[in-house]
Scaffold this motif. Structure first.
Motif, short mmCIF file in Angstrom:
data_model
loop_
_atom_site.label_atom_id
_atom_site.label_comp_id
_atom_site.label_asym_id
_atom_site.label_seq_id
_atom_site.Cartn_x
_atom_site.Cartn_y
_atom_site.Cartn_z
N ASN A 1 7.13 -0.96 -14.85
CA ASN A 1 7.89 -0.10 -15.77
C ASN A 1 8.95 -0.89 -16.54
O ASN A 1 10.05 -0.40 -16.77
N LEU A 2 8.58 -2.09 -16.96
CA LEU A 2 9.43 -2.89 -17.85
C LEU A 2 8.72 -3.03 -19.20
O LEU A 2 7.52 -2.80 -19.31
N ASN B 1 -2.63 -5.22 -32.52
CA ASN B 1 -3.70 -4.48 -31.84
C ASN B 1 -3.30 -4.09 -30.42
O ASN B 1 -4.14 -3.61 -29.65
N GLY B 2 -2.04 -4.31 -30.06
CA GLY B 2 -1.57 -3.92 -28.74
C GLY B 2 -1.68 -5.00 -27.69
O GLY B 2 -1.23 -4.80 -26.55
N THR B 3 -2.25 -6.15 -28.04
CA THR B 3 -2.31 -7.25 -27.08
C THR B 3 -0.91 -7.80 -26.85
O THR B 3 -0.06 -7.80 -27.74
N THR B 4 -0.67 -8.28 -25.65
CA THR B 4 0.65 -8.80 -25.29
C THR B 4 0.78 -10.24 -25.77
O THR B 4 0.00 -11.11 -25.37
N LEU B 5 1.74 -10.49 -26.65
CA LEU B 5 1.97 -11.84 -27.15
C LEU B 5 2.91 -12.62 -26.24
O LEU B 5 2.79 -13.83 -26.12
N LYS B 6 3.84 -11.93 -25.61
CA LYS B 6 4.74 -12.55 -24.65
C LYS B 6 4.74 -11.72 -23.38
O LYS B 6 4.99 -10.52 -23.42
N GLN B 7 4.49 -12.38 -22.27
CA GLN B 7 4.49 -11.67 -20.98
C GLN B 7 5.91 -11.49 -20.43
O GLN B 7 6.08 -10.85 -19.39
N THR B 8 6.90 -12.03 -21.14
CA THR B 8 8.27 -11.93 -20.67
C THR B 8 8.84 -10.53 -20.95
O THR B 8 8.38 -9.82 -21.83
N GLN C 1 16.03 -11.90 -17.86
CA GLN C 1 14.61 -11.90 -18.24
C GLN C 1 13.71 -12.16 -17.05
O GLN C 1 14.02 -12.96 -16.16
N TYR C 2 12.56 -11.45 -17.08
CA TYR C 2 11.50 -11.65 -16.11
C TYR C 2 10.30 -12.29 -16.79
O TYR C 2 10.08 -12.13 -18.00
#
Length: 396
Positions: free
Chosen positions: A287-288, A296-303, A358-359
């Protein structure tokens, strides 16, 4: 949202908000007014994990403005009682060390020894000084701050006005134009209008709302875009693909403020921005909120940083207040999830009153340094949360 509805239906959320406000007042503000300021009264750039100031990094001048806002807002809400003194120290510092050529705009960056190392005039900096001046006038009746604001507006209209609307990034060469500095100008203009009732500030906010409708909000993709060419056309490189869910939530809150002041319908924008922000940006495993996603909704940064959580909280609370009554309960539930996740993941620093920044991809802490600038976001979230539990519907 009427006060009785808040009182009777959302007791768990109210208790969580009260605990958060207690953290701000009793832990965060004492730490940042003590450890976060040097002997000149200037704000350090950040605190280390042990709660001590990082003495070896440069200082962004905008941080001084953000802390002016924080201390003025804290004074207004009786979270501190020495706000005027703290703001005065910050004001003296920027005038003594960051003044450039009799300009209303301060230098961009100082080094650890308070020497200017970047003299550029930066629009993002301007936005936060305007916000700080508005709150100084609002809380302390600081006429000098209002004069500063008027002169600052005159200068950016003269020196930084851009083609096809809006303003340039700054006095330096830049490949892209961004929505982000304009979003914060929008915030500052709305605040200045709210505290002065001078129509010129609302007119300036209207200019930015027009940019939002025509440019920042992509009607085809139903998202907020970040980077543009000089003429505000869409850029077809990687920058043009970037979406920041935290900014989408931030716009939800700002659009509601604009609607309160003008009567402009914003329901559709707020609904789309909020739900696209969650659909694209929420990491359901914790829930972060992801820092960046693609078109397109793909995650560019996992942070995942702290500040988008505060913006999710603000957006959920303002939606619970102003969206369709049938949706109120769901938004209030989201607000509770956002606040719980913010508290559980970020407000758990070793030093009481500090926070994790940051995580990383595996939900491990990758930055336990606490940027001073994040206190602005945490304070704004506190103001909105306090409005919610009081059942208030005004901008302040």
């Amino acid at each position: 949202m009427i006060a009785a509805l808040v009182d009777t239906q959302y007791q768990d959320l109210i208790l969580d908000i009260q605990e958060y406000l207690g953290w701000l007042q009793n832990h965060a503000l004492p730490l940042w007014t003590h450890k976060g300021l040097d002997d000149q009264g200037a704000a350090y750039e950040r605190l280390l994990a042990n709660g001590e100031a990082d003495l070896n990094c440069d200082r962004r001048v905008r941080v001084q403005a953000r802390q002016m806002f924080v201390f003025a807002a804290a004074q207004k809400n009786h979270w501190i009682n020495n706000g005027m003194q703290l703001v005065s120290g910050l004001d003296s510092y920027v005038h003594n060390h960051a003044k450039t050529h009799n300009s209303a705009i301060f230098a961009h960056i100082l080094d650890k020894d308070n020497q200017v190392i970047n003299q550029s005039h930066d629009l993002y900096d301007v936005a936060f000084f305007l916000l700080a001046y508005a709150w100084r006038y609002h809380v302390f009746n600081d006429l000098k701050a209002l004069d500063y604001a008027n002169k600052l507006l005159q200068q950016i209209d003269t020196d930084l006005k851009g083609q096809a609307g809006g303003w340039q990034e700054g006095s330096y060469s830049h490949q892209y134009r961004r929505q982000n500095p304009h979003m914060h100008l929008f915030e500052a203009f709305l605040t200045l209008y709210s505290v002065t009732k001078d129509a010129k500030w609302l007119a300036k906010a209207g200019e930015i709302f027009s940019l939002f409708e025509s440019t920042f909000f992509d009607n085809k993709q139903q998202v907020l875009l970040e980077f543009f060419n000089q003429d505000w056309s869409y850029t077809d490189d990687l920058k043009g693909q970037i979406i920041e869910p935290g900014h989408m939530f931030e716009w939800v809150w700002l659009l509601r403020q604009y609607s309160l002041l003008t009567g402009t319908p914003v329901d559709n924008y707020c609904h789309v921005l909020y739900h696209k922000g969650l659909n694209y940006g929420l990491d359901k495993s914790c829930n972060l909120i992801f820092d960046q996603v693609g078109l397109n909704g793909t995650t560019l940064k996992q942070t995942k940083r702290c500040w988008p959580m505060t913006e999710w909280l603000k957006a959920a609370l303002t939606q619970a207040t102003y969206a369709k009554q049938s949706d109120t309960h769901e938004y209030a539930k989201d607000a509770q999830v956002a606040l719980s996740s913010l508290t559980r993941h970020f407000l758990v620093a070793t030093c009481s009153g500090s926070y994790i920044d940051q995580y990383g991809e595996g939900n491990q802490v990758i930055s336990d340094l606490a940027p001073s600038s994040t206190l602005y976001h945490l304070t704004m979230a506190g103001l909105e949360a306090q409005r919610f539990i009081k059942g208030k519907s005004d901008v302040f």
